[in-house]
Design an enzyme around this catalytic site. Structure first.
Site, short mmCIF file in Angstrom:
data_model
loop_
_atom_site.label_atom_id
_atom_site.label_comp_id
_atom_site.label_asym_id
_atom_site.label_seq_id
_atom_site.Cartn_x
_atom_site.Cartn_y
_atom_site.Cartn_z
N GLY A 73 42.54 28.49 32.55
CA GLY A 73 43.35 29.32 32.12
C GLY A 73 44.10 31.00 32.71
O GLY A 73 44.38 30.77 33.80
N VAL A 95 46.29 34.43 33.87
CA VAL A 95 45.76 35.45 34.70
C VAL A 95 46.70 37.05 34.20
O VAL A 95 48.00 36.83 33.65
CB VAL A 95 45.30 35.52 36.23
CG1 VAL A 95 45.40 37.14 36.56
CG2 VAL A 95 44.74 34.96 36.07
N ASP A 152 36.29 25.71 46.84
CA ASP A 152 37.49 26.01 45.96
C ASP A 152 37.97 26.86 46.89
O ASP A 152 39.15 27.61 46.51
CB ASP A 152 37.79 25.97 44.99
CG ASP A 152 38.87 25.96 44.79
OD1 ASP A 152 39.78 24.64 45.27
OD2 ASP A 152 39.84 26.03 43.06
#
Length: 653
Positions: free
Chosen positions: A348, A350, A461
């Site tokens: 998504g 930011v 990650d």
């Protein structure tokens, strides 16, 4: 290097500077020849120029005032300002730091990068953010509360209008007090490359610096590089005012006839202060109720990557965590406008936002169609909300309404580590000592996750784009959407059916077999160390000698005693050779093929903080066999070589 402020509203005592022939001065002359036309030909009369080669590169910015609509008038203003600087500045000084405030145009140029400077920077090199200011020596004497209140309201509304005005970020206004005091005219402007939120923040900061002495002046102006405001008791700009106010805007209580005007001040200001206090109190009380009564329960349905593992359900209450309404975040981000968008991630976008109390926030709006997006949302709320460390980004709260899944973080203005280390100009802003400090900060954040937090967390990650930097360039690990909780107290790995992460940073045992442990994060950390040293990405389209990744090339140089060839020349390897060699050695230990051969993050900190600790000799690192021409290996890597792409790979077991 001192900042020279040329106040073009005052008379200048000119003297002709001696001719300069240095490369910097030659570059300034070239900028002076091109910038006026570039500024005047721009639809918003604003231009930036970077000219020359380091270390003599010149950065320049020019902007004509928003009411200067004629192109030739704008060009002449910038040209004349260059000439004024040349005439009024001591010989040689005009080639360096110059900030010219504020007449019909603004001109700033410097040998340091003024474009990446904070918004509150007063000049190209900054001086702690103290703005240029100039105030009328006369004070308001008639109806002081009325006039001062109207001027304050006028400036506030002018600032709001300037921030919301596109494309120029410019506004003018006027207020008529209906007294013997003349009309007051106002102006506010930002550079048009600022977003509405950044423009408003810049101008509001200036307004917030007006003290009680300044508030009763008959005119004044304040400014920094990116924004300024001005007001006067005479019309100083062209065109009609864009907004107009009258005394009804304030509607103060009139004092009785014969009453001293000094009594009028508390009559007006006390009710206003009380109203402001009451509004603030009610908002804070509402926020506290939201926070204290908040209960988060995110069990949801089982997702494909749940693998039967333990997923915590957080039902605690916290004064540090808020449940936000969707409408609150719509308002904070200006309806998730493109101007407020900070970036786009795998799950998504930011956005930058501002809460009613003035707090800047970063808002991650997860894609509604993404199953992984929900998993990331759940992980972030359940994990990072429980973790508190200076080297972890702070999660302020969340919003979960229908299809909307939104995470709200503290806002960090300096973006992420990759924004600096992979950009030649921005990289120069980070010297060796600051890079070492960043590496140590990341290491401390990982130690907390692996050992000292109430949960044993494996990030999975870790990469430069997931390491954010605060105002002082301190690192904060972010993006815990792929993190896992480990119930084991040793370094043994867990197994997953789905491998998620980013190629270039994934440990070999995780990428090929789905085995992850705290040593997986150690491997990613080692890759980041090499990227910081070299300024190059580990994976991508670049070829490293005989290798298609940075790790194999680093090992070859280490074996041949040429490790300094990998170090970015701007870091001056000769001046820090001993420390850099240790840094290189530690990085190699972190990226060893076998997880058991890698140190823990606790070991890494011990090795970084002591020059006497004897380091182990590294062995051949992982992915050493990924050479150019190795078709089997290069096909796998090249197919997913985008460094910032988060991927999911199903691993058959």
């Amino acid at each position: 290097m001192a900042i020279i402020l040329l106040l073009l509203l005052t008379s200048l005592t000119p003297f002709q500077a001696a001719a300069q022939t240095t490369p910097v001065c030659d570059n300034v002359k070239a900028v002076a020849a091109t910038l006026p036309n570039q500024t005047s030909s721009s639809p918003v009369h604003f231009a930036t120029v970077t000219y020359g080669q380091a270390p003599d590169v010149v950065y320049a910015l020019a902007q004509c005032r928003g009411d200067i609509l004629n192109d030739s008038t704008c060009a002449n203003c910038v040209t004349n300002t260059f000439q004024l600087i040349s005439n009024a500045t001591p010989a040689g000084a005009q080639c360096y730091t110059v900030a010219s405030y504020y007449a019909d145009c603004i001109l700033v140029y410097n040998t340091e990068d003024i474009f990446s400077a904070p918004l509150n920077t007063v000049g190209p090199t900054g001086d702690g953010g103290t703005p240029f200011e100039r105030w009328n020596i006369k004070n308001v004497t008639d109806d002081v509360p009325l006039i001062a209140g109207l001027i304050h309201k006028l400036l506030g509304e002018t600032v709001d209008k300037a921030a919301s005005s596109t494309p120029r970020r410019f506004a003018t206004g006027v207020v008529d007090s209906n007294t013997i005091f003349p009309k007051v005219y106002s102006l506010a402007q930002c550079t048009p490359d600022l977003s509405a939120g950044d423009c408003l923040a810049c101008l509001n900061r200036l307004l917030g610096m007006i003290n009680s002495t300044m508030a009763v002046r008959m005119g004044g102006q304040m400014g920094v590089i990116r924004c300024y405001f001005r007001y006067e008791a005479n019309k100083f700009y062209g065109g009609e005012p864009m907004l107009s106010l009258g005394p009804q805007a304030l509607n103060p209580t009139k004092p009785k006839r014969g009453m001293s005007k000094l009594w009028a001040i508390p009559i007006v200001l006390v009710p206003l202060a009380a109203a402001a206090f009451l509004a603030t109190f009610l908002y804070a009380r509402r926020l506290r109720k939201q926070r204290k009564g908040m209960v988060v329960r995110l069990e949801g349905s089982r997702h494909p990557d749940s693998e039967g593992e333990e997923h915590l359900v957080w039902q605690g209450k916290s004064s540090e965590f808020s449940m936000f309404d969707f409408e609150q975040l719509l308002e904070a981000t200006q309806n998730f406008s493109e101007e407020n968008k900070l970036g786009q991630g795998g799950f998504g976008a930011v956005y930058k936002g501002k809460l009613p109390d003035g707090l800047d926030i970063a808002v991650k709006r997860l894609a509604s169609h993404s199953g992984q997006g929900f998993t990331e949302f759940r992980n972030e709320v359940q994990l990072i909300a429980k973790l508190q460390h200076s080297n972890l980004v702070r999660l302020l709260g969340c919003c979960s309404q229908e299809d909307e899944k939104i995470l709200v973080y503290e806002y960090l203005p300096n973006k992420s580590l990759d924004f600096f280390i992979f950009d030649e100009k921005r990289r120069a802003l980070l010297d060796w000592s600051k890079l070492v400090s960043i590496v140590e900060g990341i290491a401390h954040g990982l130690i907390y996750l692996h050992k000292h937090s109430r949960l044993r967390v494996i990030h999975r990650d870790l990469k430069p784009s997931n390491i954010l930097l605060d105002n002082e360039m301190n690192p904060k690990i972010s993006d815990f959407g792929l993190a896992k909780i480990s119930t084991s107290n040793n370094n043994e790995g867990s197994i997953t059916r789905r491998v998620v992460g980013t190629y270039g940073y994934m440990a070999p045992e995780y990428a090929s077999e789905g085995i992850f442990s705290i040593k997986s994060d150690v491997f990613s950390f080692g890759v980041i160390m090499f990227e910081i040293l070299s300024g190059m990405r580990n994976s991508g389209s670049k070829q490293f000698g005989d290798f298609i990744n940075l790790l194999g090339y680093a090992w070859q140089l280490w074996e041949e005693g040429r490790w300094t060839d990998l170090v970015d020349a701007t870091l001056d390897p000769k001046s820090h050779s001993e420390m850099m060699m240790r840094f290189f050695n530690i990085a190699l230990l972190c990226v060893q093929e076998n997880a058991t051969d890698r140190p823990t993050m606790e070991d890494v900190i011990a090795m970084l903080s002591s020059n006497t600790t004897v380091l182990a000799e590294p062995m051949q690192p992982a992915y050493f066999n990924l050479r150019v021409g190795n078709e089997a290996s290069s096909t796998v890597i090249d197919s997913c070589s985008i460094n910032d792409m988060t991927i999911s790979v199903a691993v058959g077991r």
